[in-house]
Motif scaffolding. Structure first.
Motif, PDB file in Angstrom:
ATOM      1  N   GLU A   1      39.206  39.582  35.610  1.00 21.10           N
ATOM      2  CA  GLU A   1      37.889  40.225  35.592  1.00 21.10           C
ATOM      3  C   GLU A   1      37.317  40.324  34.183  1.00 21.10           C
TER       4      GLU A   1
ATOM      5  N   ASP B   1      31.194  51.453  45.698  1.00 19.94           N
ATOM      6  CA  ASP B   1      30.589  50.520  46.652  1.00 19.94           C
ATOM      7  C   ASP B   1      30.041  51.250  47.883  1.00 19.94           C
TER       8      ASP B   1
ATOM      9  N   GLY C   1      36.818  45.795  43.580  1.00 20.54           N
ATOM     10  CA  GLY C   1      38.073  45.426  44.220  1.00 20.54           C
ATOM     11  C   GLY C   1      39.319  46.081  43.666  1.00 20.54           C
TER      12      GLY C   1
ATOM     13  N   ARG D   1      44.981  40.345  38.020  1.00 24.33           N
ATOM     14  CA  ARG D   1      43.629  40.481  38.565  1.00 24.33           C
ATOM     15  C   ARG D   1      42.688  41.145  37.561  1.00 24.33           C
TER      16      ARG D   1
ATOM     17  N   GLU E   1      28.203  40.251  42.342  1.00 25.81           N
ATOM     18  CA  GLU E   1      29.438  40.041  43.102  1.00 25.81           C
ATOM     19  C   GLU E   1      30.697  40.330  42.288  1.00 25.81           C
ATOM     20  N   ARG E   2      30.599  40.323  40.955  1.00 26.27           N
ATOM     21  CA  ARG E   2      31.796  40.548  40.141  1.00 26.27           C
ATOM     22  C   ARG E   2      31.579  41.744  39.224  1.00 26.27           C
ATOM     23  N   TRP E   3      32.692  42.271  38.711  1.00 28.87           N
ATOM     24  CA  TRP E   3      32.636  43.437  37.840  1.00 28.87           C
ATOM     25  C   TRP E   3      31.903  43.086  36.550  1.00 28.87           C
TER      26      TRP E   3
ATOM     27  N   THR F   1      33.046  43.484  46.294  1.00 25.50           N
ATOM     28  CA  THR F   1      33.823  42.538  45.485  1.00 25.50           C
ATOM     29  C   THR F   1      33.906  42.954  44.014  1.00 25.50           C
ATOM     30  N   ALA F   2      32.912  43.672  43.522  1.00 24.15           N
ATOM     31  CA  ALA F   2      32.931  44.133  42.132  1.00 24.15           C
ATOM     32  C   ALA F   2      33.769  45.395  41.969  1.00 24.15           C
TER      33      ALA F   2
ATOM     34  N   ARG G   1      39.535  49.655  44.839  1.00 29.27           N
ATOM     35  CA  ARG G   1      39.847  49.631  46.272  1.00 29.27           C
ATOM     36  C   ARG G   1      41.338  49.373  46.498  1.00 29.27           C
TER      37      ARG G   1
ATOM     38  N   LYS H   1      28.681  46.050  44.658  1.00 31.42           N
ATOM     39  CA  LYS H   1      29.210  45.303  45.794  1.00 31.42           C
ATOM     40  C   LYS H   1      30.701  45.585  45.925  1.00 31.42           C
TER      41      LYS H   1
END
Length: 190
Positions: free
Chosen positions: A188, A109, A154, A184, A29-31, A151-152, A157, A149
């Motif tokens: 991360e 993603d 973001g 942000r 879910e995360r980088w 979310t990873a 994006r 994902k």
């Protein structure tokens, strides 16, 4: 007909270079950072419809999560998100090659695009763009394509979204990350 035959052999040719091209799927879910000595480049294409611009962006980070470079651009004539994402990957690969970065992970993603790069013969409709990716792979010592994902991915994006949202159609490549995403990006890293 000869051109078609030459293209078929080029697509099916086993590379003699030291380049490694693999695909792995990550479902975190995360980088996650790459290994030491490798740059991880997250990419994203913000596509809305075939008649408008699409925003494309990439952001490259090292094993400590420090941003080395990021870039954004506006593209036209992308009939669907798949083609926009492939063109974004080509944009990122070209830029990274120009920066002489030779060990890289390209993360997106959009899983179908990663699978198309992995098995280009199963995607004959996109042969031209996939051949460009194939040729660009040769410029890297090691290159890996990962699916992540949303979310990873973001930050990439958000940068791509800013192209259309803020009317930022001027292409650029910069060292470090965008200042408006500094907090942000810092989150991360931890």
């Amino acid at each position: 007909m000869k051109e078609e035959v030459d293209q078929w052999f080029q697509l099916n040719m086993v590379s003699n270079s030291t380049s490694t091209a693999t695909t792995t799927l990550h479902h975190c879910e995360r980088w996650l950072p790459p290994e030491n000595g490798v740059i991880k480049c997250n990419v994203h294409a913000n596509w809305r419809n075939p008649y408008l611009h699409s925003g494309v962006a990439w952001i490259a980070k090292d094993h400590n999560g420090n941003v080395t470079h990021h870039a954004r651009d506006a593209i036209v004539h992308a009939p669907n998100r798949f083609i926009a994402e492939l063109r974004c990957i080509i944009f990122a690969m070209t830029s990274l090659s120009d920066l002489r970065i030779s060990r890289v992970i390209i993360s997106s993603d959009y899983t179908e695009v990663i699978e198309a790069i992995k098995c280009p013969l199963q995607w004959p409709r996109h042969r031209g763009l996939l051949q460009q990716v194939l040729r660009l792979k040769e410029k890297f010592q090691v290159i890996t394509f990962d699916s992540e994902k949303v979310t990873a991915n973001g930050v990439a994006r958000d940068i791509a979204r800013s192209v259309l949202r803020d009317g930022r159609f001027q292409s650029y490549l910069a060292m470090g990350g965008p200042s408006w995403l500094h907090d942000r990006i810092a989150r991360e890293q931890h």
